[in-house]
Write a protein that holds these residues in place. Structure first.
Motif, PDB file in Angstrom:
ATOM      1  N   GLU A  80      22.289  -5.198   0.733  1.00 22.54           N
ATOM      2  CA  GLU A  80      20.974  -5.060   0.102  1.00 22.54           C
ATOM      3  C   GLU A  80      20.063  -4.057   0.812  1.00 22.54           C
ATOM      4  O   GLU A  80      19.303  -3.344   0.169  1.00 22.54           O
ATOM      5  CB  GLU A  80      20.272  -6.423   0.038  1.00 22.54           C
ATOM      6  CG  GLU A  80      20.931  -7.417  -0.896  1.00 22.54           C
ATOM      7  CD  GLU A  80      20.839  -6.997  -2.349  1.00 22.54           C
ATOM      8  OE1 GLU A  80      19.748  -6.573  -2.782  1.00 22.54           O
ATOM      9  OE2 GLU A  80      21.862  -7.109  -3.064  1.00 22.54           O
ATOM     10  N   LYS A  81      20.131  -4.018   2.150  1.00 22.56           N
ATOM     11  CA  LYS A  81      19.163  -3.233   2.921  1.00 22.56           C
ATOM     12  C   LYS A  81      19.787  -2.188   3.836  1.00 22.56           C
ATOM     13  O   LYS A  81      19.065  -1.456   4.513  1.00 22.56           O
ATOM     14  CB  LYS A  81      18.280  -4.165   3.769  1.00 22.56           C
ATOM     15  CG  LYS A  81      17.422  -5.096   2.935  1.00 22.56           C
ATOM     16  CD  LYS A  81      16.408  -4.302   2.139  1.00 22.56           C
ATOM     17  CE  LYS A  81      15.515  -5.203   1.310  1.00 22.56           C
ATOM     18  NZ  LYS A  81      14.524  -4.434   0.555  1.00 22.56           N
ATOM     19  N   GLY A  82      21.095  -2.125   3.905  1.00 25.43           N
ATOM     20  CA  GLY A  82      21.747  -1.173   4.788  1.00 25.43           C
ATOM     21  C   GLY A  82      21.668  -1.633   6.229  1.00 25.43           C
ATOM     22  O   GLY A  82      21.174  -2.715   6.527  1.00 25.43           O
ATOM     23  N   GLU A  83      22.169  -0.791   7.129  1.00 25.79           N
ATOM     24  CA  GLU A  83      22.211  -1.174   8.537  1.00 25.79           C
ATOM     25  C   GLU A  83      21.004  -0.718   9.341  1.00 25.79           C
ATOM     26  O   GLU A  83      20.781  -1.171  10.453  1.00 25.79           O
ATOM     27  CB  GLU A  83      23.501  -0.659   9.172  1.00 25.79           C
ATOM     28  CG  GLU A  83      24.715  -1.359   8.597  1.00 25.79           C
ATOM     29  CD  GLU A  83      25.998  -1.025   9.334  1.00 25.79           C
ATOM     30  OE1 GLU A  83      25.928  -0.482  10.454  1.00 25.79           O
ATOM     31  OE2 GLU A  83      27.055  -1.320   8.783  1.00 25.79           O
ATOM     32  N   GLU A  84      20.194   0.200   8.784  1.00 26.86           N
ATOM     33  CA  GLU A  84      19.007   0.663   9.498  1.00 26.86           C
ATOM     34  C   GLU A  84      17.980  -0.462   9.560  1.00 26.86           C
ATOM     35  O   GLU A  84      17.749  -1.173   8.581  1.00 26.86           O
ATOM     36  CB  GLU A  84      18.387   1.866   8.786  1.00 26.86           C
ATOM     37  CG  GLU A  84      17.155   2.382   9.495  1.00 26.86           C
ATOM     38  CD  GLU A  84      16.444   3.503   8.737  1.00 26.86           C
ATOM     39  OE1 GLU A  84      15.532   4.090   9.312  1.00 26.86           O
ATOM     40  OE2 GLU A  84      16.805   3.762   7.574  1.00 26.86           O
ATOM     41  N   VAL A  85      17.355  -0.619  10.707  1.00 26.78           N
ATOM     42  CA  VAL A  85      16.319  -1.634  10.866  1.00 26.78           C
ATOM     43  C   VAL A  85      15.022  -1.040  10.341  1.00 26.78           C
ATOM     44  O   VAL A  85      14.478  -0.101  10.916  1.00 26.78           O
ATOM     45  CB  VAL A  85      16.188  -2.076  12.339  1.00 26.78           C
ATOM     46  CG1 VAL A  85      15.064  -3.095  12.489  1.00 26.78           C
ATOM     47  CG2 VAL A  85      17.507  -2.639  12.831  1.00 26.78           C
ATOM     48  N   ILE A  86      14.529  -1.567   9.231  1.00 26.28           N
ATOM     49  CA  ILE A  86      13.379  -1.000   8.543  1.00 26.28           C
ATOM     50  C   ILE A  86      12.139  -0.964   9.424  1.00 26.28           C
ATOM     51  O   ILE A  86      11.409   0.021   9.452  1.00 26.28           O
ATOM     52  CB  ILE A  86      13.109  -1.766   7.225  1.00 26.28           C
ATOM     53  CG1 ILE A  86      14.280  -1.524   6.270  1.00 26.28           C
ATOM     54  CG2 ILE A  86      11.789  -1.347   6.609  1.00 26.28           C
ATOM     55  CD1 ILE A  86      14.263  -2.384   5.022  1.00 26.28           C
ATOM     56  N   GLU A 115      17.249   2.688  22.002  1.00 25.78           N
ATOM     57  CA  GLU A 115      17.782   2.710  23.360  1.00 25.78           C
ATOM     58  C   GLU A 115      19.275   3.011  23.372  1.00 25.78           C
ATOM     59  O   GLU A 115      19.827   3.357  24.402  1.00 25.78           O
ATOM     60  CB  GLU A 115      17.530   1.362  24.041  1.00 25.78           C
ATOM     61  CG  GLU A 115      16.052   1.101  24.280  1.00 25.78           C
ATOM     62  CD  GLU A 115      15.815  -0.231  24.961  1.00 25.78           C
ATOM     63  OE1 GLU A 115      16.727  -0.719  25.649  1.00 25.78           O
ATOM     64  OE2 GLU A 115      14.727  -0.778  24.788  1.00 25.78           O
ATOM     65  N   TYR A 116      19.928   2.857  22.248  1.00 26.57           N
ATOM     66  CA  TYR A 116      21.368   3.075  22.177  1.00 26.57           C
ATOM     67  C   TYR A 116      21.714   3.465  20.755  1.00 26.57           C
ATOM     68  O   TYR A 116      20.973   3.199  19.821  1.00 26.57           O
ATOM     69  CB  TYR A 116      22.121   1.802  22.572  1.00 26.57           C
ATOM     70  CG  TYR A 116      21.676   0.606  21.771  1.00 26.57           C
ATOM     71  CD1 TYR A 116      22.224   0.341  20.516  1.00 26.57           C
ATOM     72  CD2 TYR A 116      20.680  -0.244  22.234  1.00 26.57           C
ATOM     73  CE1 TYR A 116      21.793  -0.734  19.762  1.00 26.57           C
ATOM     74  CE2 TYR A 116      20.243  -1.322  21.481  1.00 26.57           C
ATOM     75  CZ  TYR A 116      20.818  -1.556  20.246  1.00 26.57           C
ATOM     76  OH  TYR A 116      20.391  -2.616  19.502  1.00 26.57           O
ATOM     77  N   SER A 117      22.847   4.108  20.599  1.00 27.14           N
ATOM     78  CA  SER A 117      23.307   4.447  19.254  1.00 27.14           C
ATOM     79  C   SER A 117      24.464   3.547  18.884  1.00 27.14           C
ATOM     80  O   SER A 117      25.126   2.963  19.746  1.00 27.14           O
ATOM     81  CB  SER A 117      23.756   5.913  19.200  1.00 27.14           C
ATOM     82  OG  SER A 117      24.961   6.067  19.915  1.00 27.14           O
ATOM     83  N   THR A 118      24.725   3.453  17.607  1.00 23.06           N
ATOM     84  CA  THR A 118      25.837   2.640  17.127  1.00 23.06           C
ATOM     85  C   THR A 118      27.151   3.170  17.696  1.00 23.06           C
ATOM     86  O   THR A 118      28.030   2.408  18.057  1.00 23.06           O
ATOM     87  CB  THR A 118      25.877   2.666  15.579  1.00 23.06           C
ATOM     88  OG1 THR A 118      24.576   2.379  15.098  1.00 23.06           O
ATOM     89  CG2 THR A 118      26.849   1.646  15.045  1.00 23.06           C
TER      90      THR A 118
END
Length: 126
Positions: free
Chosen positions: A84-90, A101-104
């Motif tokens: 519904e919202k994807g993996e990005e933290v809105i 602080e870190y990347s996936t």
């Protein structure tokens, strides 16, 4: 048996997930009868006005008879959110000074940590 020996006997296997101000502890423990269960503890750091800090802890006990249903529902709920919202933290998009602080990719490439180094974690040490 001392309290420390009792805790060592109870804790069978542990993992720690540090996530910003929150830390999640996953601990396999043993019942008096020798069966295993899982505890999931969330510890969240709060800073007082005077600069000192304290932790609030919440714990979930998960027993074997609930593993299948718990895993199924957790998977369904997390997949629903990603779908519904994807993996990005809105909320991160709206913070002017936000810096991840870190990347996936860094997480995926990070070496697995030896579990033994996490088994003697004390909340007051964090």
């Amino acid at each position: 048996m001392s309290e420390k020996e009792l805790l060592e006997k109870e804790e069978i296997f542990s993992k720690v997930l540090r996530a910003g101000r929150r830390t999640y502890f996953f601990d396999v423990r043993a019942t008096k009868a020798g069966d295993y269960y899982l505890t999931i503890t969330e510890s969240k750091k709060f800073t007082n006005d005077d600069g000192s800090f304290h932790y609030k802890k919440h714990k979930i006990y998960l027993y074997k008879e609930d593993f299948s249903a718990f895993t199924e529902i957790l998977g369904e709920m997390t997949q629903y959110i990603v779908d519904e919202k994807g993996e990005e933290v809105i909320s991160e998009r709206h913070q002017k000074d936000f810096k991840r602080e870190y990347s996936t990719e860094e997480i995926a490439a990070a070496p697995k940590t030896d579990v033994e180094s996490f088994t003697d974690v004390n909340f007051e040490d964090i």
